[in-house]
Design an enzyme around this catalytic site. Sequence first.
Site, PDB file in Angstrom:
ATOM      1  N   CYS A 119      -6.608   1.923  12.531  1.00 56.55           N
ATOM      2  CA  CYS A 119      -5.946   0.803  13.198  1.00 56.55           C
ATOM      3  C   CYS A 119      -6.669  -0.501  12.889  1.00 56.55           C
ATOM      4  CB  CYS A 119      -5.800   1.052  14.696  1.00 56.55           C
ATOM      5  SG  CYS A 119      -7.251   0.679  15.669  1.00 56.55           S
ATOM      6  N   CYS A 149      -4.683   2.428  20.934  1.00 54.22           N
ATOM      7  CA  CYS A 149      -4.792   1.043  21.402  1.00 54.22           C
ATOM      8  C   CYS A 149      -3.547   0.204  21.125  1.00 54.22           C
ATOM      9  CB  CYS A 149      -6.013   0.363  20.769  1.00 54.22           C
ATOM     10  SG  CYS A 149      -5.838   0.089  19.004  1.00 54.22           S
ATOM     11  N   TYR A 208       0.824  -1.215   0.000  1.00 58.11           N
ATOM     12  CA  TYR A 208       0.000   0.000   0.000  1.00 58.11           C
ATOM     13  C   TYR A 208       0.859   1.266   0.000  1.00 58.11           C
ATOM     14  CZ  TYR A 208      -4.347  -2.525   0.142  1.00 58.11           C
ATOM     15  OH  TYR A 208      -5.397  -3.327  -0.223  1.00 58.11           O
ATOM     16  N   GLN A 219     -15.475   2.904  -6.865  1.00 54.60           N
ATOM     17  CA  GLN A 219     -14.831   1.794  -6.141  1.00 54.60           C
ATOM     18  C   GLN A 219     -13.361   2.123  -5.913  1.00 54.60           C
ATOM     19  OE1 GLN A 219     -16.157  -2.230  -7.985  1.00 54.60           O
ATOM     20  NE2 GLN A 219     -16.465  -0.710  -9.574  1.00 54.60           N
ATOM     21  N   GLY A 262     -15.269   1.772 -16.567  1.00 55.41           N
ATOM     22  CA  GLY A 262     -13.955   1.249 -16.196  1.00 55.41           C
ATOM     23  C   GLY A 262     -13.941   0.271 -15.042  1.00 55.41           C
ATOM     24  N   THR A 263     -14.930  -0.584 -14.998  1.00 54.78           N
ATOM     25  CA  THR A 263     -14.896  -1.641 -13.964  1.00 54.78           C
ATOM     26  C   THR A 263     -15.141  -3.001 -14.599  1.00 54.78           C
ATOM     27  OG1 THR A 263     -15.872  -2.486 -11.912  1.00 54.78           O
ATOM     28  CG2 THR A 263     -17.316  -1.174 -13.309  1.00 54.78           C
ATOM     29  N   ASP A 291      -8.136   5.942  -4.974  1.00 59.16           N
ATOM     30  CA  ASP A 291      -7.007   6.819  -5.311  1.00 59.16           C
ATOM     31  C   ASP A 291      -7.254   8.308  -5.120  1.00 59.16           C
ATOM     32  OD1 ASP A 291      -8.581   7.524  -7.609  1.00 59.16           O
ATOM     33  OD2 ASP A 291      -7.645   5.971  -8.815  1.00 59.16           O
ATOM     34  N   CYS A 322      -1.154   2.314  16.589  1.00 62.23           N
ATOM     35  CA  CYS A 322      -2.243   3.229  16.926  1.00 62.23           C
ATOM     36  C   CYS A 322      -1.957   3.863  18.291  1.00 62.23           C
ATOM     37  CB  CYS A 322      -3.554   2.446  16.974  1.00 62.23           C
ATOM     38  SG  CYS A 322      -4.951   3.410  17.570  1.00 62.23           S
ATOM     39  N   HIS A 335     -15.099   1.762  -1.438  1.00 58.67           N
ATOM     40  CA  HIS A 335     -14.018   0.889  -0.945  1.00 58.67           C
ATOM     41  C   HIS A 335     -12.952   1.656  -0.174  1.00 58.67           C
ATOM     42  CE1 HIS A 335     -15.138  -2.229  -4.312  1.00 58.67           C
ATOM     43  NE2 HIS A 335     -15.995  -2.223  -3.299  1.00 58.67           N
TER      44      HIS A 335
HETATM   45  C1  BJW Z   1     -10.742   0.711 -18.731  1.00 51.86           C
HETATM   46  C2  BJW Z   1      -9.601   1.387 -19.197  1.00 51.86           C
HETATM   47  C3  BJW Z   1      -9.795   2.698 -19.683  1.00 51.86           C
HETATM   48  C4  BJW Z   1      -8.978  -0.543 -18.514  1.00 51.86           C
HETATM   49  N1  BJW Z   1     -11.034   3.224 -19.686  1.00 51.86           N
HETATM   50  N2  BJW Z   1     -11.948   1.244 -18.748  1.00 51.86           N
HETATM   51  C5  BJW Z   1     -21.732 -12.460  -3.974  1.00 51.86           C
HETATM   52  C6  BJW Z   1     -21.244 -13.577  -4.627  1.00 51.86           C
HETATM   53  C7  BJW Z   1     -19.923 -13.998  -4.469  1.00 51.86           C
HETATM   54  C8  BJW Z   1     -19.062 -13.324  -3.639  1.00 51.86           C
HETATM   55  C9  BJW Z   1     -19.538 -12.217  -2.999  1.00 51.86           C
HETATM   56  C10 BJW Z   1     -20.857 -11.793  -3.139  1.00 51.86           C
HETATM   57  N3  BJW Z   1     -21.044 -10.687  -2.395  1.00 51.86           N
HETATM   58  C11 BJW Z   1     -19.867 -10.395  -1.794  1.00 51.86           C
HETATM   59  C12 BJW Z   1     -18.954 -11.318  -2.127  1.00 51.86           C
HETATM   60  C13 BJW Z   1     -17.539 -11.403  -1.699  1.00 51.86           C
HETATM   61  C14 BJW Z   1     -16.664 -10.358  -2.336  1.00 51.86           C
HETATM   62  C15 BJW Z   1     -16.728 -10.439  -3.847  1.00 51.86           C
HETATM   63  O1  BJW Z   1     -17.373  -9.676  -4.520  1.00 51.86           O
HETATM   64  N4  BJW Z   1     -15.997 -11.385  -4.400  1.00 51.86           N
HETATM   65  C16 BJW Z   1     -15.966 -11.576  -5.854  1.00 51.86           C
HETATM   66  C17 BJW Z   1     -14.562 -11.227  -6.367  1.00 51.86           C
HETATM   67  C18 BJW Z   1     -16.346 -12.993  -6.133  1.00 51.86           C
HETATM   68  N5  BJW Z   1     -17.052  -9.033  -1.857  1.00 51.86           N
HETATM   69  C19 BJW Z   1     -16.640  -8.602  -0.682  1.00 51.86           C
HETATM   70  O2  BJW Z   1     -15.935  -9.276   0.039  1.00 51.86           O
HETATM   71  C20 BJW Z   1     -17.089  -7.209  -0.277  1.00 51.86           C
HETATM   72  N6  BJW Z   1     -17.638  -7.271   1.020  1.00 51.86           N
HETATM   73  C21 BJW Z   1     -18.867  -7.709   1.267  1.00 51.86           C
HETATM   74  O3  BJW Z   1     -19.647  -7.956   0.398  1.00 51.86           O
HETATM   75  O4  BJW Z   1     -19.174  -7.850   2.607  1.00 51.86           O
HETATM   76  C22 BJW Z   1     -20.264  -8.693   2.980  1.00 51.86           C
HETATM   77  C23 BJW Z   1     -19.877 -10.137   2.638  1.00 51.86           C
HETATM   78  C24 BJW Z   1     -18.664 -10.632   3.051  1.00 51.86           C
HETATM   79  C25 BJW Z   1     -18.305 -11.962   2.735  1.00 51.86           C
HETATM   80  C26 BJW Z   1     -19.170 -12.758   1.994  1.00 51.86           C
HETATM   81  C27 BJW Z   1     -20.397 -12.234   1.567  1.00 51.86           C
HETATM   82  C28 BJW Z   1     -20.755 -10.916   1.909  1.00 51.86           C
HETATM   83  C29 BJW Z   1     -15.887  -6.278  -0.190  1.00 51.86           C
HETATM   84  C30 BJW Z   1     -15.285  -6.006  -1.515  1.00 51.86           C
HETATM   85  C31 BJW Z   1     -14.063  -5.101  -1.335  1.00 51.86           C
HETATM   86  C32 BJW Z   1     -13.282  -4.934  -2.605  1.00 51.86           C
HETATM   87  N7  BJW Z   1     -12.048  -4.305  -2.317  1.00 51.86           N
HETATM   88  C33 BJW Z   1     -11.104  -4.064  -3.388  1.00 51.86           C
HETATM   89  C34 BJW Z   1      -9.752  -3.662  -2.772  1.00 51.86           C
HETATM   90  C35 BJW Z   1      -9.777  -2.224  -2.270  1.00 51.86           C
HETATM   91  C36 BJW Z   1      -8.480  -1.822  -1.700  1.00 51.86           C
HETATM   92  C37 BJW Z   1      -7.364  -1.804  -2.711  1.00 51.86           C
HETATM   93  O5  BJW Z   1      -7.447  -1.116  -3.766  1.00 51.86           O
HETATM   94  O6  BJW Z   1      -6.363  -2.473  -2.461  1.00 51.86           O
HETATM   95  O7  BJW Z   1     -11.591  -3.048  -4.258  1.00 51.86           O
HETATM   96  S1  BJW Z   1     -10.928  -5.468  -4.483  1.00 51.86           S
HETATM   97  C38 BJW Z   1     -10.733  -4.532  -5.944  1.00 51.86           C
HETATM   98  O8  BJW Z   1     -11.794  -4.818  -6.883  1.00 51.86           O
HETATM   99  C39 BJW Z   1     -10.859  -3.067  -5.522  1.00 51.86           C
HETATM  100  C40 BJW Z   1     -11.695  -2.515  -6.638  1.00 51.86           C
HETATM  101  O9  BJW Z   1     -12.367  -1.355  -6.207  1.00 51.86           O
HETATM  102  C41 BJW Z   1     -12.616  -3.660  -6.982  1.00 51.86           C
HETATM  103  C42 BJW Z   1     -13.193  -3.588  -8.360  1.00 51.86           C
HETATM  104  O10 BJW Z   1     -12.173  -3.629  -9.326  1.00 51.86           O
HETATM  105  P1  BJW Z   1     -12.340  -2.745 -10.641  1.00 51.86           P
HETATM  106  O11 BJW Z   1     -12.344  -1.318 -10.270  1.00 51.86           O
HETATM  107  O12 BJW Z   1     -13.458  -3.238 -11.436  1.00 51.86           O
HETATM  108  O13 BJW Z   1     -10.925  -3.009 -11.365  1.00 51.86           O
HETATM  109  P2  BJW Z   1     -10.519  -4.180 -12.361  1.00 51.86           P
HETATM  110  O14 BJW Z   1      -9.039  -4.156 -12.453  1.00 51.86           O
HETATM  111  O15 BJW Z   1     -11.157  -5.447 -12.006  1.00 51.86           O
HETATM  112  O16 BJW Z   1     -11.159  -3.745 -13.772  1.00 51.86           O
HETATM  113  C43 BJW Z   1     -10.709  -2.613 -14.489  1.00 51.86           C
HETATM  114  C44 BJW Z   1     -11.595  -2.443 -15.703  1.00 51.86           C
HETATM  115  O17 BJW Z   1     -11.226  -1.245 -16.359  1.00 51.86           O
HETATM  116  C45 BJW Z   1     -11.468  -3.573 -16.739  1.00 51.86           C
HETATM  117  O18 BJW Z   1     -12.779  -3.991 -17.119  1.00 51.86           O
HETATM  118  C46 BJW Z   1     -10.773  -2.898 -17.905  1.00 51.86           C
HETATM  119  O19 BJW Z   1     -11.179  -3.419 -19.173  1.00 51.86           O
HETATM  120  C47 BJW Z   1     -11.214  -1.473 -17.744  1.00 51.86           C
HETATM  121  N8  BJW Z   1     -10.327  -0.457 -18.339  1.00 51.86           N
HETATM  122  N9  BJW Z   1      -8.541   0.640 -19.065  1.00 51.86           N
HETATM  123  C48 BJW Z   1     -12.093   2.543 -19.250  1.00 51.86           C
HETATM  124  N10 BJW Z   1      -8.786   3.477 -20.181  1.00 51.86           N
END
Ligand code: BJW
Length: 255
Positions: free
Chosen positions: A129, A154, A69, A103, A191-192, A106, A151, A121
């Site tokens: 902490c 704590c 990070y 999401q 972009g997701t 940054d 922290c 997110h």
């Molecule tokens: C362009 C481009 C250009 C390229 N122009 N586009 C239901 C079913 C199954 C599982 C779950 C469910 N509900 C919840 C879950 C569990 C889990 C989950 O979703 N898992 C799946 C992966 C299966 N979710 C969670 O755990 C969430 N919590 C939760 O639901 O709590 C209750 C719960 C817990 C446990 C079980 C059930 C319920 C929390 C999710 C937290 C996500 N955190 C992260 C990390 C943040 C910190 C960090 O940055 O380090 O967030 S993960 C990561 O993915 C980050 C992002 O915000 C997130 C989404 O990614 P994003 O933004 O889509 O990026 P990419 O890289 O995937 O895609 C980029 C896109 O851009 C691509 O499509 C490119 O083509 C495109 N692109 N250039 C436009 N120029």
Amino acid sequence: MNSNDLQTLAQLLKESRHLAILTGAGISAESGLPTFRDPLTGLWANFRPEDLATPEAFQRNPEFVWQWYVDRRKMANHVRPNPGHHMIAWLADRIPKLTLITQNVDGLHQAAGSPEVIELHGNIHRSKCFLYGHPIEVELVDENSIKPPECPECGSLARPDVVWFGETLPEKELTEAVSAACSADLFLVIGTSGVVNPAASLSLTARNLGATVAVINPDPGAAIRGSLFLKGNSGKILPELAAETWGIDPSLFMK
Ligand code: BJW
């Protein structure tokens, strides 16, 4: 990109009373930040982001995860918003109601001047902490130390104030995002990859309640489906969309 889709979206934008936008890592790609699912490089090359962004990974090796990070925070500090972020910031004064949901951690939407941003997110520039979530002052974070600070309240270790897999999203932000998905007439997904829930399901909620869902992404394989798909980079398409809708010069957003 199909120019008919651009025209259709421009018309919907002109008529929209409530536009909700969901952004992901792709919108910041043209600023120079790797997307979340781009392969990691350097020290991190043998790891997948999905394996580092968890409380379990931090518990196993806090210094390693903290260092990841620190590196990403440094990167985020050295990039600037791109025309996509600027166009969205500019939109805020053009639409009766705009809800911007990101999401991304940054802070680039805020840097571009978007007045209100729902950060689902968290934010990589903040720390808290590990045990109780006490906020950790930015002054306590030494970017040159590989150890997370303790922290003052704590004694537990600092961690980034972001939402890891398996953690719940911040309640206020999630409620506001769901409420926007329920009342928007147009829901723009930019972009997701759409693989992370609950963020990804917001567009389904919007669609089920009658909103038009439009997607901007260079990858037609992205998981979120809309009735409109504009294939390409958001830093190019969003300025073109503003030009098509309001007849302004797209270079206005190159700052
Ligand atoms: C362009 C481009 C250009 C390229 N122009 N586009 C239901 C079913 C199954 C599982 C779950 C469910 N509900 C919840 C879950 C569990 C889990 C989950 O979703 N898992 C799946 C992966 C299966 N979710 C969670 O755990 C969430 N919590 C939760 O639901 O709590 C209750 C719960 C817990 C446990 C079980 C059930 C319920 C929390 C999710 C937290 C996500 N955190 C992260 C990390 C943040 C910190 C960090 O940055 O380090 O967030 S993960 C990561 O993915 C980050 C992002 O915000 C997130 C989404 O990614 P994003 O933004 O889509 O990026 P990419 O890289 O995937 O895609 C980029 C896109 O851009 C691509 O499509 C490119 O083509 C495109 N692109 N250039 C436009 N120029």
